[in-house]
Scaffold this motif. Sequence first.
Motif, PDB file in Angstrom:
ATOM      1  N   ARG A 103      55.402  62.873  55.330  1.00  0.00           N
ATOM      2  CA  ARG A 103      54.805  62.361  54.100  1.00  0.00           C
ATOM      3  C   ARG A 103      55.381  63.090  52.884  1.00  0.00           C
ATOM      4  O   ARG A 103      55.733  62.466  51.879  1.00  0.00           O
TER       5      ARG A 103
ATOM      6  N   THR B  40      58.968  61.821  52.238  1.00  0.00           N
ATOM      7  CA  THR B  40      59.080  60.462  51.702  1.00  0.00           C
ATOM      8  C   THR B  40      58.646  60.397  50.246  1.00  0.00           C
ATOM      9  O   THR B  40      59.208  59.629  49.451  1.00  0.00           O
ATOM     10  N   GLU B  41      57.655  61.195  49.865  1.00  0.00           N
ATOM     11  CA  GLU B  41      57.192  61.182  48.479  1.00  0.00           C
ATOM     12  C   GLU B  41      58.258  61.739  47.528  1.00  0.00           C
ATOM     13  O   GLU B  41      58.272  61.427  46.340  1.00  0.00           O
ATOM     14  N   THR B  42      59.177  62.552  48.065  1.00  0.00           N
ATOM     15  CA  THR B  42      60.260  63.092  47.251  1.00  0.00           C
ATOM     16  C   THR B  42      61.187  61.997  46.754  1.00  0.00           C
ATOM     17  O   THR B  42      61.780  62.108  45.680  1.00  0.00           O
TER      18      THR B  42
ATOM     19  N   ILE C 208      60.452  59.074  45.624  1.00  0.00           N
ATOM     20  CA  ILE C 208      59.939  58.314  44.485  1.00  0.00           C
ATOM     21  C   ILE C 208      60.365  58.942  43.174  1.00  0.00           C
ATOM     22  O   ILE C 208      60.822  58.272  42.248  1.00  0.00           O
ATOM     23  N   ASP C 209      60.191  60.268  43.056  1.00  0.00           N
ATOM     24  CA  ASP C 209      60.536  60.985  41.828  1.00  0.00           C
ATOM     25  C   ASP C 209      62.041  61.191  41.785  1.00  0.00           C
ATOM     26  O   ASP C 209      62.609  61.909  42.613  1.00  0.00           O
TER      27      ASP C 209
ATOM     28  N   ASN D  46      55.090  54.414  53.877  1.00  0.00           N
ATOM     29  CA  ASN D  46      54.274  55.368  53.121  1.00  0.00           C
ATOM     30  C   ASN D  46      54.279  55.071  51.629  1.00  0.00           C
ATOM     31  O   ASN D  46      53.259  54.678  51.061  1.00  0.00           O
ATOM     32  N   ASP D  47      55.426  55.232  50.985  1.00  0.00           N
ATOM     33  CA  ASP D  47      55.411  55.267  49.520  1.00  0.00           C
ATOM     34  C   ASP D  47      55.042  53.949  48.865  1.00  0.00           C
ATOM     35  O   ASP D  47      54.263  53.924  47.909  1.00  0.00           O
TER      36      ASP D  47
ATOM     37  N   SER E 241      51.761  53.388  46.626  1.00  0.00           N
ATOM     38  CA  SER E 241      51.951  53.057  45.201  1.00  0.00           C
ATOM     39  C   SER E 241      51.164  51.818  44.816  1.00  0.00           C
ATOM     40  O   SER E 241      50.571  51.753  43.734  1.00  0.00           O
TER      41      SER E 241
ATOM     42  N   THR F  13      54.803  58.448  37.651  1.00  0.00           N
ATOM     43  CA  THR F  13      55.939  59.157  38.227  1.00  0.00           C
ATOM     44  C   THR F  13      57.211  58.688  37.541  1.00  0.00           C
ATOM     45  O   THR F  13      57.363  57.499  37.249  1.00  0.00           O
TER      46      THR F  13
ATOM     47  N   ASP G 256      51.789  59.500  39.501  1.00  0.00           N
ATOM     48  CA  ASP G 256      51.812  60.850  40.052  1.00  0.00           C
ATOM     49  C   ASP G 256      50.395  61.380  40.232  1.00  0.00           C
ATOM     50  O   ASP G 256      50.106  62.105  41.180  1.00  0.00           O
TER      51      ASP G 256
END
Length: 247
Positions: free
Chosen positions: A18, A21-23, A25-26, A90-91, A95, A231, A240
């Motif tokens: 998790r 994967t969130e990395t 997006i930004d 996930n993302d 979102s 984000t 975010d």
Amino acid sequence: MVIAGMIGLDEQYIAPMRACTETFIDTTSTEEPLKAAIQIYTMFAELLEERRHRPRDDMMSALISAEIDGERLSDEELLGFCLLLVLGGNDTTASLIGSGTVLLLNHPDQLELLQDDSTLWPGAIEEMLRIESPTQALPRSTTRDIELHGVHIPADSRVLLVWGSANHDEREFPDPERFDIQRKAQRHTAFGHGVHYCMGTHLARLEARIAFTEWFARFPGCRLAGEAVRTTSSWARAFDSIPLQLG
């Protein structure tokens, strides 16, 4: 949690996957997503090797045994497939749930309609996908020369398909900036188009519907407790942080 169970991730892999994967997006950093991709590939390489010796009833085992025209998937294809599944699982759905919550709390009249008539939720989710498409753009490569609207695009060119712009096209959606849960928005492109159409559409819609209906049933007086912070991303539409007061 849902996609992790389908892929076959044991509990100890869920939190690091998790975080990785969130990395993606930004996009303020180019190094962090690369590091995250390497971490994901490393974890999946270990897991896939384990599945070769001890198969389970999960997607990783199914991919290893899958054949296309008598040929098995290569290691590169297996790793790419697993990366795509865990990213998409996930993302984008997270979102959508975040953006949809902010939309509804900023449009109490639309939320009231949903609280009065739960049959409106499927259409509401399509409108959320249209107006706040989690994936705003994706690159593609042209396979042949083509001319569109007077512009020549050579073969083997990289083009950026901006789904977010298409979903605000007034030729398809009158008054496109208005959030209207009763709008018929079935022709939106939030899930892509053609051969690359998102394979997880049904799961994403189901997860979103359950999340929204359960959340607003449990916290009907929920409201924003401050300004939601977006984000910074070149491709994703996400928040975010969303400060909430549950009521």
